[in-house]
Design an enzyme around this catalytic site. Structure first.
Site, PDB file in Angstrom:
ATOM      1  N   LYS A  44     -31.260  28.712  34.645  1.00 58.81           N
ATOM      2  CA  LYS A  44     -30.925  28.592  36.036  1.00 58.81           C
ATOM      3  C   LYS A  44     -29.927  29.735  36.313  1.00 58.81           C
ATOM      4  O   LYS A  44     -30.458  30.272  37.616  1.00 58.81           O
ATOM      5  CB  LYS A  44     -29.990  27.449  36.135  1.00 58.81           C
ATOM      6  CG  LYS A  44     -30.472  25.991  35.580  1.00 58.81           C
ATOM      7  CD  LYS A  44     -29.784  24.700  35.807  1.00 58.81           C
ATOM      8  CE  LYS A  44     -28.334  24.825  35.353  1.00 58.81           C
ATOM      9  NZ  LYS A  44     -28.320  24.575  33.708  1.00 58.81           N
ATOM     10  N   ARG A  49     -24.677  17.193  39.071  1.00 65.27           N
ATOM     11  CA  ARG A  49     -25.002  17.126  37.608  1.00 65.27           C
ATOM     12  C   ARG A  49     -24.956  15.828  37.428  1.00 65.27           C
ATOM     13  O   ARG A  49     -25.062  15.242  36.180  1.00 65.27           O
ATOM     14  CB  ARG A  49     -23.880  18.043  36.743  1.00 65.27           C
ATOM     15  CG  ARG A  49     -24.323  19.094  36.072  1.00 65.27           C
ATOM     16  CD  ARG A  49     -23.158  19.705  35.278  1.00 65.27           C
ATOM     17  NE  ARG A  49     -23.331  20.673  34.316  1.00 65.27           N
ATOM     18  CZ  ARG A  49     -23.672  22.080  34.436  1.00 65.27           C
ATOM     19  NH1 ARG A  49     -23.377  22.512  35.550  1.00 65.27           N
ATOM     20  NH2 ARG A  49     -23.606  22.747  33.358  1.00 65.27           N
ATOM     21  N   ARG A  95     -26.277  34.465  24.403  1.00 69.40           N
ATOM     22  CA  ARG A  95     -26.402  35.016  25.655  1.00 69.40           C
ATOM     23  C   ARG A  95     -24.897  35.696  25.943  1.00 69.40           C
ATOM     24  O   ARG A  95     -23.947  35.269  25.441  1.00 69.40           O
ATOM     25  CB  ARG A  95     -26.650  34.063  26.706  1.00 69.40           C
ATOM     26  CG  ARG A  95     -25.835  33.098  26.959  1.00 69.40           C
ATOM     27  CD  ARG A  95     -26.262  31.761  28.226  1.00 69.40           C
ATOM     28  NE  ARG A  95     -25.319  30.833  28.402  1.00 69.40           N
ATOM     29  CZ  ARG A  95     -25.743  29.885  29.092  1.00 69.40           C
ATOM     30  NH1 ARG A  95     -26.736  29.611  29.529  1.00 69.40           N
ATOM     31  NH2 ARG A  95     -24.685  29.108  29.351  1.00 69.40           N
ATOM     32  N   ARG A 113     -18.559  36.798  26.667  1.00 63.92           N
ATOM     33  CA  ARG A 113     -19.531  35.702  26.253  1.00 63.92           C
ATOM     34  C   ARG A 113     -18.631  34.437  26.598  1.00 63.92           C
ATOM     35  O   ARG A 113     -17.325  34.632  26.429  1.00 63.92           O
ATOM     36  CB  ARG A 113     -19.723  35.669  24.908  1.00 63.92           C
ATOM     37  CG  ARG A 113     -20.808  36.589  24.240  1.00 63.92           C
ATOM     38  CD  ARG A 113     -20.758  36.724  22.865  1.00 63.92           C
ATOM     39  NE  ARG A 113     -21.731  37.626  22.384  1.00 63.92           N
ATOM     40  CZ  ARG A 113     -23.008  37.684  22.278  1.00 63.92           C
ATOM     41  NH1 ARG A 113     -23.750  36.581  22.065  1.00 63.92           N
ATOM     42  NH2 ARG A 113     -23.702  38.900  21.880  1.00 63.92           N
ATOM     43  N   ARG A 121     -23.033  19.579  25.249  1.00 65.16           N
ATOM     44  CA  ARG A 121     -23.537  19.831  26.473  1.00 65.16           C
ATOM     45  C   ARG A 121     -25.151  19.553  26.704  1.00 65.16           C
ATOM     46  O   ARG A 121     -25.258  18.828  27.742  1.00 65.16           O
ATOM     47  CB  ARG A 121     -23.258  21.395  26.947  1.00 65.16           C
ATOM     48  CG  ARG A 121     -21.903  21.787  27.422  1.00 65.16           C
ATOM     49  CD  ARG A 121     -21.721  23.308  27.100  1.00 65.16           C
ATOM     50  NE  ARG A 121     -22.334  23.934  28.121  1.00 65.16           N
ATOM     51  CZ  ARG A 121     -22.652  25.453  27.947  1.00 65.16           C
ATOM     52  NH1 ARG A 121     -22.246  25.819  26.736  1.00 65.16           N
ATOM     53  NH2 ARG A 121     -23.408  26.109  28.658  1.00 65.16           N
TER      54      ARG A 121
HETATM   55  P1  AMP Z   1     -22.493  25.929  33.681  1.00 68.71           P
HETATM   56  O1  AMP Z   1     -21.840  27.110  33.787  1.00 68.71           O
HETATM   57  O2  AMP Z   1     -23.201  25.345  34.517  1.00 68.71           O
HETATM   58  O3  AMP Z   1     -22.913  25.861  32.409  1.00 68.71           O
HETATM   59  O4  AMP Z   1     -21.080  24.790  33.517  1.00 68.71           O
HETATM   60  C1  AMP Z   1     -20.206  25.067  32.448  1.00 68.71           C
HETATM   61  C2  AMP Z   1     -19.219  23.846  32.539  1.00 68.71           C
HETATM   62  O5  AMP Z   1     -18.676  23.654  33.864  1.00 68.71           O
HETATM   63  C3  AMP Z   1     -19.977  22.501  32.495  1.00 68.71           C
HETATM   64  O6  AMP Z   1     -20.184  22.353  30.986  1.00 68.71           O
HETATM   65  C4  AMP Z   1     -18.869  21.739  32.936  1.00 68.71           C
HETATM   66  O7  AMP Z   1     -17.939  21.479  32.121  1.00 68.71           O
HETATM   67  C5  AMP Z   1     -18.399  22.401  33.981  1.00 68.71           C
HETATM   68  N1  AMP Z   1     -19.478  22.067  35.250  1.00 68.71           N
HETATM   69  C6  AMP Z   1     -20.154  23.017  35.983  1.00 68.71           C
HETATM   70  N2  AMP Z   1     -20.797  22.371  36.932  1.00 68.71           N
HETATM   71  C7  AMP Z   1     -20.332  20.942  37.061  1.00 68.71           C
HETATM   72  C8  AMP Z   1     -20.736  19.985  37.987  1.00 68.71           C
HETATM   73  N3  AMP Z   1     -21.588  20.184  38.804  1.00 68.71           N
HETATM   74  N4  AMP Z   1     -20.221  18.657  37.459  1.00 68.71           N
HETATM   75  C9  AMP Z   1     -19.236  18.847  36.472  1.00 68.71           C
HETATM   76  N5  AMP Z   1     -18.927  19.774  35.550  1.00 68.71           N
HETATM   77  C10 AMP Z   1     -19.591  20.860  35.844  1.00 68.71           C
END
Ligand code: AMP
Length: 218
Positions: free
Chosen positions: A13, A88, A127, A160, A172
């Site tokens: 994404k 999410r 990554r 990282r 996750r």
């Molecule tokens: P990401 O960078 O999108 O992989 O998000 C990293 C972490 O941020 C996730 O594992 C969640 O802990 C938190 N997070 C990001 N976006 C959301 C969301 N829309 N709702 C809840 N937690 C989020």
């Protein structure tokens, strides 16, 4: 044009949102990046979120909706946004509909990048990112043209994420299936979900997303 990119952790994404932002002049809104910035700044909401993110769990809808709502009021998003990592949960999707309506904004497309879990752990644990401009790289899948130098900004420092370790990635992925897959169903039922294949190479995923977006009226 306002777009949502949906997909499991590691689906690409962030990489695709970055490309779309450059190619189409859209603003990438990654809730993960925004939460990491809030945590780094030490705000109360950011510190609360940091502990949850470290475990790979979801931050509360209240915190996430608050930061998205504030950001959608900024002038620079008026030309269009790519929502990356949001919504999410089904509740976030429902609240997003209300938020967009209240701000006079329209949702033009929801694109799901479909992947198999089996390869996601390798994709995520390999990554890293440019510390200066945030461009995403991968140890084997997407290296900078010159080792140690960012293609985009020439930066030489990389980082990282703390939550990109195997145990947290598995958590996750499990949360994605439990809490975020229902969001795919939510948009499918509304007839605005389009799927692309996230298991092909990065440029081909970009081409598939472009084809979807070219078919959508802005
Ligand atoms: P990401 O960078 O999108 O992989 O998000 C990293 C972490 O941020 C996730 O594992 C969640 O802990 C938190 N997070 C990001 N976006 C959301 C969301 N829309 N709702 C809840 N937690 C989020």
């Amino acid at each position: 044009m306002n777009i949502i990119l949906l997909g499991a952790p590691g689906a690409g994404k962030g990489t695709q949102a970055d490309r779309l932002a450059d190619a189409r002049g859209l603003v990438q809104l990654s809730t993960g990046d925004m939460l990491r910035a809030a945590a780094a700044a030490g705000s109360p909401a950011g510190l609360k979120a940091a502990a949850v993110m470290k475990r790979g769990e979801l931050v509360s809808d209240e915190i996430v909706l608050g930061i998205i709502s504030d950001r959608l009021d900024d002038e620079d998003v008026k030309g269009g946004v790519i929502l990356d990592g949001f919504p999410r949960t089904v509740n976030q999707a429902v609240e997003l509909d209300a938020l967009l309506a209240s701000k006079g904004m329209k949702l033009h497309a929801v694109v799901q990048i479909a992947t198999d879990d089996a390869q996601m752990v390798d994709r995520i644990t390999g990554r890293y990112q440019c510390s200066t401009c945030g461009k995403n790289y991968h140890d084997s899948l997407e290296k900078p043209a010159t080792e140690g130098i960012c293609d985009k900004c020439g930066g030489t420092a990389f980082k990282r994420r703390q939550d990109d370790n195997e145990a947290t990635v598995r958590e996750r992925l499990s949360i994605y299936h439990r809490q975020t897959e229902p969001v795919v169903k939510y948009y499918t039922e509304r007839g605005n979900l389009q799927q692309v294949d996230g298991m092909v190479d990065i440029d081909e995923v970009t081409r598939q997303i472009d084809a979807v977006l070219d078919g959508v009226a802005s």
